[in-house]
Scaffold this motif. Structure first.
Motif, PDB file in Angstrom:
ATOM      1  N   ARG A 162       0.819  -1.209   0.000  1.00 26.11           N
ATOM      2  CA  ARG A 162       0.000   0.000   0.000  1.00 26.11           C
ATOM      3  C   ARG A 162       0.860   1.270   0.000  1.00 26.11           C
ATOM      4  NH1 ARG A 162      -1.426   2.390   4.529  1.00 26.11           N
ATOM      5  NH2 ARG A 162      -1.286   0.485   5.770  1.00 26.11           N
ATOM      6  N   VAL A 163       1.869   1.321   0.866  1.00 31.92           N
ATOM      7  CA  VAL A 163       2.642   2.556   1.046  1.00 31.92           C
ATOM      8  C   VAL A 163       3.744   2.697  -0.005  1.00 31.92           C
ATOM      9  CG1 VAL A 163       4.056   3.884   2.682  1.00 31.92           C
ATOM     10  CG2 VAL A 163       2.171   2.462   3.525  1.00 31.92           C
ATOM     11  N   SER A 164       4.322   1.593  -0.431  1.00 28.96           N
ATOM     12  CA  SER A 164       5.463   1.641  -1.341  1.00 28.96           C
ATOM     13  C   SER A 164       5.421   0.449  -2.299  1.00 28.96           C
ATOM     14  CB  SER A 164       6.760   1.622  -0.506  1.00 28.96           C
ATOM     15  OG  SER A 164       7.875   1.664  -1.347  1.00 28.96           O
ATOM     16  N   PRO A 165       4.511   0.538  -3.285  1.00 32.14           N
ATOM     17  CA  PRO A 165       4.213  -0.642  -4.116  1.00 32.14           C
ATOM     18  C   PRO A 165       5.400  -1.218  -4.901  1.00 32.14           C
ATOM     19  CG  PRO A 165       2.760   1.221  -4.671  1.00 32.14           C
ATOM     20  CD  PRO A 165       3.696   1.701  -3.616  1.00 32.14           C
ATOM     21  N   GLN A 166       6.431  -0.393  -5.133  1.00 26.18           N
ATOM     22  CA  GLN A 166       7.578  -0.919  -5.898  1.00 26.18           C
ATOM     23  C   GLN A 166       8.491  -1.802  -5.047  1.00 26.18           C
ATOM     24  OE1 GLN A 166       7.655  -0.259  -9.197  1.00 26.18           O
ATOM     25  NE2 GLN A 166       5.763   0.854  -8.723  1.00 26.18           N
ATOM     26  N   THR A 167       8.440  -1.593  -3.753  1.00 25.63           N
ATOM     27  CA  THR A 167       9.391  -2.264  -2.855  1.00 25.63           C
ATOM     28  C   THR A 167       9.128  -3.772  -2.776  1.00 25.63           C
ATOM     29  OG1 THR A 167       9.489  -0.237  -1.565  1.00 25.63           O
ATOM     30  CG2 THR A 167      10.281  -2.237  -0.485  1.00 25.63           C
ATOM     31  N   LEU A 168      10.197  -4.535  -2.861  1.00 24.31           N
ATOM     32  CA  LEU A 168      10.070  -5.988  -2.716  1.00 24.31           C
ATOM     33  C   LEU A 168      10.054  -6.362  -1.232  1.00 24.31           C
ATOM     34  CD1 LEU A 168      12.701  -7.180  -5.377  1.00 24.31           C
ATOM     35  CD2 LEU A 168      10.197  -7.172  -5.629  1.00 24.31           C
ATOM     36  N   VAL A 169       9.233  -7.355  -0.893  1.00 20.42           N
ATOM     37  CA  VAL A 169       9.145  -7.811   0.496  1.00 20.42           C
ATOM     38  C   VAL A 169       9.794  -9.188   0.606  1.00 20.42           C
ATOM     39  CG1 VAL A 169       7.585  -8.406   2.390  1.00 20.42           C
ATOM     40  CG2 VAL A 169       7.010  -6.519   0.841  1.00 20.42           C
ATOM     41  N   VAL A 170      10.813  -9.276   1.440  1.00 16.20           N
ATOM     42  CA  VAL A 170      11.568 -10.526   1.600  1.00 16.20           C
ATOM     43  C   VAL A 170      11.340 -11.089   2.998  1.00 16.20           C
ATOM     44  CG1 VAL A 170      13.863 -11.584   1.594  1.00 16.20           C
ATOM     45  CG2 VAL A 170      13.337  -9.729  -0.017  1.00 16.20           C
ATOM     46  N   LEU A 171      10.899 -12.328   3.052  1.00 22.25           N
ATOM     47  CA  LEU A 171      10.583 -12.991   4.319  1.00 22.25           C
ATOM     48  C   LEU A 171      11.605 -14.093   4.583  1.00 22.25           C
ATOM     49  CD1 LEU A 171       7.005 -14.248   5.302  1.00 22.25           C
ATOM     50  CD2 LEU A 171       8.991 -15.722   5.521  1.00 22.25           C
ATOM     51  N   ASP A 172      12.349 -13.972   5.674  1.00 27.29           N
ATOM     52  CA  ASP A 172      13.201 -15.080   6.115  1.00 27.29           C
ATOM     53  C   ASP A 172      12.312 -16.061   6.856  1.00 27.29           C
ATOM     54  OD1 ASP A 172      14.752 -16.855   7.539  1.00 27.29           O
ATOM     55  OD2 ASP A 172      16.256 -15.387   8.153  1.00 27.29           O
ATOM     56  N   GLY A 173      12.029 -17.167   6.185  1.00 24.29           N
ATOM     57  CA  GLY A 173      11.131 -18.168   6.755  1.00 24.29           C
ATOM     58  C   GLY A 173      11.858 -19.446   7.135  1.00 24.29           C
ATOM     59  N   VAL A 174      13.150 -19.330   7.450  1.00 23.47           N
ATOM     60  CA  VAL A 174      13.899 -20.553   7.776  1.00 23.47           C
ATOM     61  C   VAL A 174      13.251 -21.256   8.963  1.00 23.47           C
ATOM     62  CG1 VAL A 174      16.122 -21.573   8.383  1.00 23.47           C
ATOM     63  CG2 VAL A 174      16.056 -19.617   6.836  1.00 23.47           C
ATOM     64  N   CYS A 175      12.765 -20.459   9.931  1.00 26.28           N
ATOM     65  CA  CYS A 175      12.173 -21.072  11.126  1.00 26.28           C
ATOM     66  C   CYS A 175      10.643 -20.975  11.130  1.00 26.28           C
ATOM     67  CB  CYS A 175      12.740 -20.417  12.378  1.00 26.28           C
ATOM     68  SG  CYS A 175      12.505 -21.416  13.849  1.00 26.28           S
ATOM     69  N   SER A 176      10.033 -20.716   9.972  1.00 30.48           N
ATOM     70  CA  SER A 176       8.571 -20.580   9.996  1.00 30.48           C
ATOM     71  C   SER A 176       7.842 -21.362   8.912  1.00 30.48           C
ATOM     72  CB  SER A 176       8.182 -19.099   9.893  1.00 30.48           C
ATOM     73  OG  SER A 176       8.490 -18.574   8.619  1.00 30.48           O
ATOM     74  N   VAL A 177       8.484 -21.633   7.791  1.00 31.93           N
ATOM     75  CA  VAL A 177       7.774 -22.300   6.700  1.00 31.93           C
ATOM     76  C   VAL A 177       7.296 -23.678   7.176  1.00 31.93           C
ATOM     77  CG1 VAL A 177       7.981 -23.312   4.388  1.00 31.93           C
ATOM     78  CG2 VAL A 177       9.005 -21.087   4.865  1.00 31.93           C
ATOM     79  N   ALA A 178       6.019 -23.926   6.989  1.00 27.50           N
ATOM     80  CA  ALA A 178       5.331 -25.177   7.348  1.00 27.50           C
ATOM     81  C   ALA A 178       4.960 -25.265   8.830  1.00 27.50           C
ATOM     82  CB  ALA A 178       6.086 -26.435   6.923  1.00 27.50           C
ATOM     83  N   SER A 179       5.367 -24.276   9.628  1.00 25.48           N
ATOM     84  CA  SER A 179       4.832 -24.242  10.992  1.00 25.48           C
ATOM     85  C   SER A 179       3.977 -22.990  11.226  1.00 25.48           C
ATOM     86  CB  SER A 179       5.942 -24.335  12.046  1.00 25.48           C
ATOM     87  OG  SER A 179       6.821 -23.258  11.980  1.00 25.48           O
ATOM     88  N   GLU A 180       4.189 -21.968  10.397  1.00 27.84           N
ATOM     89  CA  GLU A 180       3.347 -20.767  10.425  1.00 27.84           C
ATOM     90  C   GLU A 180       2.769 -20.578   9.017  1.00 27.84           C
ATOM     91  OE1 GLU A 180       3.048 -19.206  13.263  1.00 27.84           O
ATOM     92  OE2 GLU A 180       4.877 -19.763  14.356  1.00 27.84           O
ATOM     93  N   GLU A 181       1.551 -20.062   8.966  1.00 29.81           N
ATOM     94  CA  GLU A 181       0.937 -19.835   7.664  1.00 29.81           C
ATOM     95  C   GLU A 181       1.654 -18.704   6.914  1.00 29.81           C
ATOM     96  OE1 GLU A 181      -3.516 -19.984   6.118  1.00 29.81           O
ATOM     97  OE2 GLU A 181      -3.234 -18.428   7.627  1.00 29.81           O
ATOM     98  N   ILE A 182       1.918 -18.934   5.637  1.00 29.82           N
ATOM     99  CA  ILE A 182       2.498 -17.895   4.772  1.00 29.82           C
ATOM    100  C   ILE A 182       1.732 -17.927   3.452  1.00 29.82           C
ATOM    101  CG2 ILE A 182       4.563 -17.068   3.552  1.00 29.82           C
ATOM    102  CD1 ILE A 182       6.241 -18.674   5.621  1.00 29.82           C
TER     103      ILE A 182
END
Ligand SMILES: *Cc1c(COP(=O)(O)O)cnc(C)c1O
Length: 387
Positions: A162-182
């Protein structure tokens, strides 16, 4: 499938590596096959497709490359950052520090918003930073493994869009993928980086990265050459696309055994006894059990609020007068492996338990019962000695 049973061992409940199922370990023991063989092609192809399912993305480019989660930081930095680019890191602990260090190694100009120990970045802080400066990329640690702080991935993705549509969002999910919803597509997450040995339930050694079409376009439009060789998406995109299309292609040898083990775990995660949604619910339920036990013992968790507390792991302050060295070896002697803190200022004041994957999902194993029983026994024993 043979009736394979792994050797008896102490229960590994650290925030990665974690316990793996017999079937995953057995898949890893399959004799090595040629990486270009007809037998291996669908193993990698399935793994690519199933990784998308876990991340709720239709069309992200998936990279499955030998290496640990750290290689995900290098891939992000080498491929999406050009020297001098502005990057914002939402830092909620030790892994935020390391990601920043990696980004800077590739020439990024990093600004950090640092949360207090046990806290997460707020929406107001993020909005303010995005409004003040143009960032090519915002990076955050979904679950910071040093503090068990869970960041609000949906809020960060939607706010940035919403605030900065060009910006890429990077998620470090090493400790979350498959245990937290993404939900990568719905929440506007452009890169998810992860590894095989935490919530994804396989042995360590495989780096998993998903990049949105938007991220790939940014990559394709870069002006300077990719600042890496092994990590270069120029090399890996054709390879991943070939395997997905049922054809072999060589750049560097994939870890064929590990990919087979990873695929087995993905089968269990996406079409096993419990659905993906039920898997997340079981992680929440496990967390509630751990929290209740911690309370019962009169202890306190590091995350300052339940709403920012991870479901796949816990960080718990030690009782007064008790050190990591009093607790961890005693639990190990009773067959339960937990670990100390990982945050430079406070690492001797708390300990961490991982409760991801089959430990959380397969109640028949009794892992959580055992963790709680042994923790209670040891804390009471140490308290009695100190009294
Ligand atoms: C474990 C971890 C890493 C590093 O992964 P390795 O596989 O040890 O290289 C990065 N980020 C987070 C959040 C982690 O938990």
């Amino acid at each position: 499938m043979s009736a394979f049973k792994q050797e008896s061992h102490k229960l590994l409940v650290i925030p990665g590596p974690i316990e793996v199922t017999d079937e995953v370990l057995y898949a890893n023991a399959y004799p090595p096959v040629a990486h270009t063989s007809a037998e291996f092609i669908p193993v990698l192809g399935d793994s690519i497709r199933l990784t998308r399912e876990v991340l709720y993305t239709k069309d992200a480019q998936i990279f499955l490359i030998a290496g640990s989660g750290t290689l995900g930081w290098d891939q992000t930095s080498a491929n999406l950052v050009e020297s001098g680019d502005n990057v914002l890191v939402l830092n909620s602990g030790y892994f935020g520090d390391s990601f920043t260090e990696c980004l800077r190694a590739y020439g990024a100009k990093v600004d950090e918003i640092r949360a207090d120990f046990g806290n997460a970045i707020t929406q107001a802080q993020l909005e303010k930073a995005l409004a003040a400066k143009k960032y090519k990329l915002v990076a955050f640690t979904h679950v910071d493994t040093s503090t068990a702080v869970l960041s609000d991935a949906k809020m960060i993705g939607e706010t940035t869009r919403r605030v900065s549509p060009q910006t890429l969002v990077v998620l470090d999910g090493v400790c979350s993928v498959a245990s937290e919803e993404i939900r990568m597509d719905a929440w506007g997450i452009d890169v998810v980086l992860s590894a095989s040995q935490k919530g994804l339930g396989a042995p360590p050694g495989l780096c998993i990265v998903a990049a949105s079409r938007k991220a790939i376009t940014v990559f394709e439009k870069r002006v300077s050459p990719v600042a890496g060789y092994y990590a270069s998406w120029k090399k890996w995109i054709p390879v991943m696309n070939a395997y997905e299309a049922g054809k072999p292609m060589y750049f560097a040898t994939p870890p064929v055994n590990l990919v087979r083990a990873y695929r087995q775990s993905l089968f269990e995660i996406t079409s096993g006894n419990v659905s993906l949604q039920e898997r997340f619910a079981l992680h929440r339920e496990t967390k509630a059990r751990i929290t209740a036990a911690v309370k019962e013992l009169g202890l306190r968790e590091v995350p300052q609020d339940k709403s920012i507390s991870a479901n796949g792991m816990s960080a718990i302050y030690l009782p007064d007068g008790v050190g990591v060295a009093d607790l961890v070896p005693r639990m190990a002697a009773r067959g339960v492996i937990v670990t100390g803190g990982l945050h430079k200022d406070t690492k001797d004041k708390y300990f961490r338990i991982g409760h991801m994957g089959t430990t959380a999902v397969n109640k028949q194993r009794g892992d959580i019962d055992k963790v709680i029983a042994v923790l209670t026994e040891v804390v009471n024993e140490v308290r009695k000695q100190n009294a």
